[in-house]
Design an enzyme around this catalytic site. Structure first.
Site, PDB file in Angstrom:
ATOM      1  N   HIS A  58       0.826  -1.217   0.000  1.00 45.71           N
ATOM      2  CA  HIS A  58       0.000   0.000   0.000  1.00 45.71           C
ATOM      3  C   HIS A  58       0.859   1.266   0.000  1.00 45.71           C
ATOM      4  O   HIS A  58       0.358   2.346  -0.313  1.00 45.71           O
ATOM      5  CB  HIS A  58      -1.074  -0.024   1.101  1.00 45.71           C
ATOM      6  CG  HIS A  58      -0.628   0.316   2.485  1.00 45.71           C
ATOM      7  ND1 HIS A  58      -0.305  -0.643   3.427  1.00 45.71           N
ATOM      8  CD2 HIS A  58      -0.470   1.497   3.108  1.00 45.71           C
ATOM      9  CE1 HIS A  58       0.029  -0.051   4.559  1.00 45.71           C
ATOM     10  NE2 HIS A  58      -0.064   1.249   4.402  1.00 45.71           N
ATOM     11  N   ASP A  96       1.338  -7.703   2.462  1.00 50.65           N
ATOM     12  CA  ASP A  96       1.397  -6.271   2.135  1.00 50.65           C
ATOM     13  C   ASP A  96       2.849  -5.795   1.951  1.00 50.65           C
ATOM     14  O   ASP A  96       3.388  -5.098   2.797  1.00 50.65           O
ATOM     15  CB  ASP A  96       0.703  -5.488   3.252  1.00 50.65           C
ATOM     16  CG  ASP A  96       0.389  -4.048   2.852  1.00 50.65           C
ATOM     17  OD1 ASP A  96       0.927  -3.584   1.823  1.00 50.65           O
ATOM     18  OD2 ASP A  96      -0.390  -3.398   3.556  1.00 50.65           O
ATOM     19  N   SER A 120       3.978   2.338   8.411  1.00 48.85           N
ATOM     20  CA  SER A 120       3.793   1.309   7.396  1.00 48.85           C
ATOM     21  C   SER A 120       5.087   1.134   6.619  1.00 48.85           C
ATOM     22  O   SER A 120       5.710   2.115   6.227  1.00 48.85           O
ATOM     23  CB  SER A 120       2.666   1.689   6.451  1.00 48.85           C
ATOM     24  OG  SER A 120       1.461   1.278   7.013  1.00 48.85           O
TER      25      SER A 120
HETATM   26  N1  ARG Z   1      -4.913   0.552   7.765  1.00 49.93           N
HETATM   27  C1  ARG Z   1      -3.616   0.636   7.201  1.00 49.93           C
HETATM   28  C2  ARG Z   1      -2.991   1.996   7.440  1.00 49.93           C
HETATM   29  O1  ARG Z   1      -3.575   2.940   7.886  1.00 49.93           O
HETATM   30  C3  ARG Z   1      -3.549   0.168   5.785  1.00 49.93           C
HETATM   31  C4  ARG Z   1      -4.232   1.030   4.783  1.00 49.93           C
HETATM   32  C5  ARG Z   1      -4.180   0.499   3.373  1.00 49.93           C
HETATM   33  N2  ARG Z   1      -5.121  -0.577   3.133  1.00 49.93           N
HETATM   34  C6  ARG Z   1      -6.445  -0.396   2.830  1.00 49.93           C
HETATM   35  N3  ARG Z   1      -7.203  -1.453   2.648  1.00 49.93           N
HETATM   36  N4  ARG Z   1      -6.977   0.778   2.700  1.00 49.93           N
HETATM   37  O2  ARG Z   1      -2.921   2.981   6.807  1.00 49.93           O
HETATM   38  N1  ASP Z   2      -1.401   1.437   8.018  1.00 54.23           N
HETATM   39  C1  ASP Z   2      -0.685   2.513   8.656  1.00 54.23           C
HETATM   40  C2  ASP Z   2       0.285   3.173   7.663  1.00 54.23           C
HETATM   41  O1  ASP Z   2       0.015   3.219   6.486  1.00 54.23           O
HETATM   42  C3  ASP Z   2       0.000   2.059   9.904  1.00 54.23           C
HETATM   43  C4  ASP Z   2      -0.873   2.232  11.105  1.00 54.23           C
HETATM   44  O2  ASP Z   2      -1.647   3.195  11.164  1.00 54.23           O
HETATM   45  O3  ASP Z   2      -0.750   1.414  12.018  1.00 54.23           O
HETATM   46  O4  ASP Z   2       1.243   3.809   8.033  1.00 54.23           O
END
Ligand code: ARG
Ligand code: ASP
Length: 722
Positions: free
Chosen positions: A86, A222, A653
């Site tokens: 991502h 990921d 991330s």
């Molecule tokens: N929750 C994770 C982070 O804040 C991954 C985000 C990307 N994945 C998604 N399905 N949107 O940013």
């Molecule tokens: N998914 C998040 C990122 O993209 C990481 C988090 O918020 O734990 O940095």
């Protein structure tokens, strides 16, 4: 009845007063002084100097800020960078076409020549960190006004940066910590030729998509891989075919042994933003006011977009990214409310504040300096509340209706043009045109019209009428207060939704077009909404927020003086930090207890053939059937993801997760939903970061993509078989 109550109070106060192992995002240069002992007691086998040292290559030299929004880890002596799928998504998407759909099918460069360039993408190393608090605050006195204080600080910083010891290709910046009570200087080195090396297909890299986002148990691979290129002298250089793979000072060894429950782990990266030292009233407003309204607005927006995506393939492609972005924070906020509520965050903050006040009152000096801090903060937050709410409405709603986004771009350009050469209008014209080309490709007036109808109804009906634009109310009245009729009216005649026409006008006769468009109904409407916001909300909001910032700065200083037994760490601010903890499952809810590991078996349990979120490539299914895991399996199973108590946030991330020896064991990419309140109030009972097991990453590269040449570059080790 009285005694147990008393115990409860004491134990809660103790829990908040003393720092908890695992909580904290620590500055690498202070590890030796503040953390090393505790880290060793938790299972770390190396020293703080192995992690951060400015004289010899240390682990910090293998960690980069990836494009300023994520983190990457160096995993070979030829500049190979590992980050999340991502995080690399934009680059992968930019190289994707209908014939070469790298999002759907993945991408693997067979050799250097096939690696793909990404203009604009960069990787920044931290060369050195210095505490410059004294120099930055020289000349600052308590009697100064805020702006006097800031101008002294700015002058000191620019002086410092002018004289900083660094090589010519290096850069520096200074940032405030602990609410600008302390300052650190960073010397950095930024490489700007970053090429895409490999990425799995979406069915692996974003397996589970929005349904599984923020969720444990997780089964997402990921990751994606890039390579840093340098000039022949190994120094940063703009892109050139002559550039060569960068030779790092340090790269990470990769452990094939994995981790067990309770093992020590640390995550090294660039966390973005946390607010751990808020007043209880601020936390209360997040739970009761701000998060709920943002969720409610996004509930409606997501329902609209989802409805169209489900029945229209074209819209699904256009809106997939937008949907993911809107839903990411929407889901996080829900987890945040749940976690803050379940762990009694407000009550705990209040008890902490009571203890603070008690100690302050007991000292005449503190009482004069800090005596009214808490009540002043309470008053300021009470005042802020309605403006904070109006701010959320305005930003969320105008940010989701894309007709306003078009109006904003064109109007900004018009203002620039009339500004008489102060800004480079022709550069802005090209930039606006280019951005609109991309914008219109992913814009559907049908979806936007529906968004306008439901969100403008919230804007008008759910808010205090004093903050609503009068133009909006006038227009509505003319449409008999019928939102559908009003919407149809607006979109029926909206020039701005006709992308081709707008782009052609901006190409052929921009000056004419910009002159005529100033009376456009949507532009006038939007300008009035902006104006209403500026007049009724922004001014007051900024004034109160500035007051809060000053109080908060003093409160931070006071906490550090008064709560002496507590170990303080600075809130995240996009600078390099280390967080550490142990691999651990958790009790998520009543009756729900989670394991610390997931396996490929779980991927197959979630498998839905042909599904947008849960499809699994045939080759993975075959490898699973044959249990063909090579050296990456463990007892006949293939580990996929694991969780630990590391304190992470957005920006972490792609951060390398390391074992007690400093070997790479995983790649951080998310947090468990129940504990997303870690940004405000970390609690070791439910806060967990989610990492993809490095053996799953290697398995995908080696067995799935058959890119053995990449594995050969890496250094694989067996720390547990010593
Ligand atoms: N929750 C994770 C982070 O804040 C991954 C985000 C990307 N994945 C998604 N399905 N949107 O940013
Ligand atoms: N998914 C998040 C990122 O993209 C990481 C988090 O918020 O734990 O940095």
């Amino acid at each position: 009845m009285r005694a147990p109550k008393c115990f409860l109070v004491i134990s809660l106060v103790l829990r908040c007063s003393f720092s908890i192992a695992s909580e904290g995002m620590w500055l690498p240069l202070l590890l030796e002084k503040l953390n090393e002992k505790e880290m060793k007691s938790l299972g770390m086998k190396i020293s703080a100097r192995d992690i951060y040292s400015i004289n010899s290559g240390s682990l910090k030299d293998a960690v980069v800020s990836f494009g300023g929004f994520c983190t990457g880890g160096i995993i070979s002596s030829k500049g190979l960078v590992l980050t999340n799928h991502h995080c690399g998504f934009d680059a992968i998407q930019n190289h994707s076409t209908l014939e070469h759909n790298y999002i759907r099918d993945g991408f693997w460069a067979k050799d250097y020549r096939e690696e793909l360039t990404n203009p604009g993408l960069y990787a920044t190393f931290i060369i050195r960190i210095d505490d410059v608090t004294k120099a930055v605050l020289t000349g600052v006195t308590p009697a100064m006004t805020e702006s006097e204080r800031q101008s002294v600080i700015d002058k000191n910083i620019s002086e410092l940066r002018k004289n900083v010891k660094k090589e010519t290709h290096q850069e520096s910046f200074v940032r405030g910590f602990f609410e600008a009570n302390q300052y650190y200087l960073f010397v950095t080195e930024t490489y700007r030729d970053i090429r895409l090396v490999g990425a799995p297909p979406s069915s692996i890299g974003t397996f589970g998509k929005d349904t599984d986002n923020w969720i444990w148990p997780r089964h997402t691979g990921d990751f994606s891989m890039f390579r840093i290129y340098a000039g022949k002298d190994n120094k940063p250089a703009e892109y050139s075919a002559e550039n060569v793979p960068y030779v790092p000072k340090r790269s990470l060894s990769i452990s094939l042994d994995g981790v067990n429950e309770n093992d020590f782990t640390m995550v090294f990266g660039f966390p973005g933003r946390t607010t751990e030292y808020l007043h209880s009233e601020a936390v209360k407003q997040i739970i009761e006011v701000n998060d709920p309204v943002k969720i409610a607005i996004r509930d409606k927006a997501l329902a609209v977009i989802d409805g169209f995506m489900r029945k229209d393939e074209q819209i699904k492609i256009q809106y997939a990214e937008k949907y993911a972005l809107i839903s990411n924070a929407w889901k996080k906020w829900q987890g945040e409310i749940l976690g803050l509520t379940r762990t009694n965050a407000v009550a705990r903050k209040k008890m902490y504040e009571a203890e603070f006040q008690k100690r302050v009152n007991a000292s005449p000096q503190w009482k004069t300096e800090y005596g009214t801090l808490l009540s002043d903060l309470q008053t300021a937050y009470d005042e802020l509340k309605p403006y904070g709410l109006a701010n959320d409405y305005y930003l969320e709603i105008t940010g989701k209706i894309e007709l306003f986004s078009i109006a904003r771009r064109i109007n900004t350009l018009r203002i620039l043009k009339n500004n008489g050469g102060k800004f480079d209008y022709s550069a802005a014209l090209t930039k606006t045109r280019d951005s609109l080309v991309v914008f219109y490709r992913e814009f559907s007036p049908v979806v936007d019209r529906q968004l306008f109808e439901v969100l403008m109804e919230m804007y008008v009906k759910d808010q205090d009428s004093r903050v609503v634009s009068t133009k909006v109310l006038e227009e509505l009245k003319a449409a008999n207060n019928d939102f559908k009729k009003w919407t149809n009216d607006i979109y029926g005649g909206a020039e701005l939704t006709a992308g081709n026409k707008i782009l052609a006008s901006l190409e052929q006769n921009p000056a004419d077009f910009l002159e005529k468009i100033k009376d456009n109904r949507v532009i006038v409407l939007y300008a009035d909404m902006v104006d209403a916001y500026n007049r009724n909300v922004a001014g007051k909001l900024n004034e109160i927020q500035n007051r809060i910032n000053i109080l908060q700065r003093t409160y931070m200083q006071a906490q550090m003086a008064v709560m002496k037994e507590k170990k303080f760490y600075p809130d995240a601010n996009r600078t390099l930090r280390l967080t550490y903890g142990n691999v651990k499952g958790f009790n998520a809810r009543d009756g729900v207890k989670y394991d610390h590991y997931t396996y490929l078996d779980g991927v197959m349990e979630k498998y839905i053939p042909g599904d947008y979120e849960f499809d699994v490539p045939e080759k993975i299914r075959k490898l699973y059937r044959n249990k063909d895991y090579g050296q990456y399996g463990k007892n006949g199973r293939l580990p996929v993801c694991f969780i630990a108590t590391n304190h992470t946030t957005g920006g972490n991330s792609g951060s390398p997760a390391l074992d007690g020896y400093g070997n790479l064991v995983g790649l951080n990419f998310d947090r468990a939903w129940e504990g997303t309140m870690s940004d405000i109030n970390y609690d070791p009972s439910i806060c967990r970061n989610i990492m993809v097991d490095i053996r799953y990453v290697l398995f995908i590269i080696d067995k799935y993509a058959e890119a053995g040449q990449l594995i050969k570059e890496m250094k694989l080790v067996h720390p547990k078989k010593k």
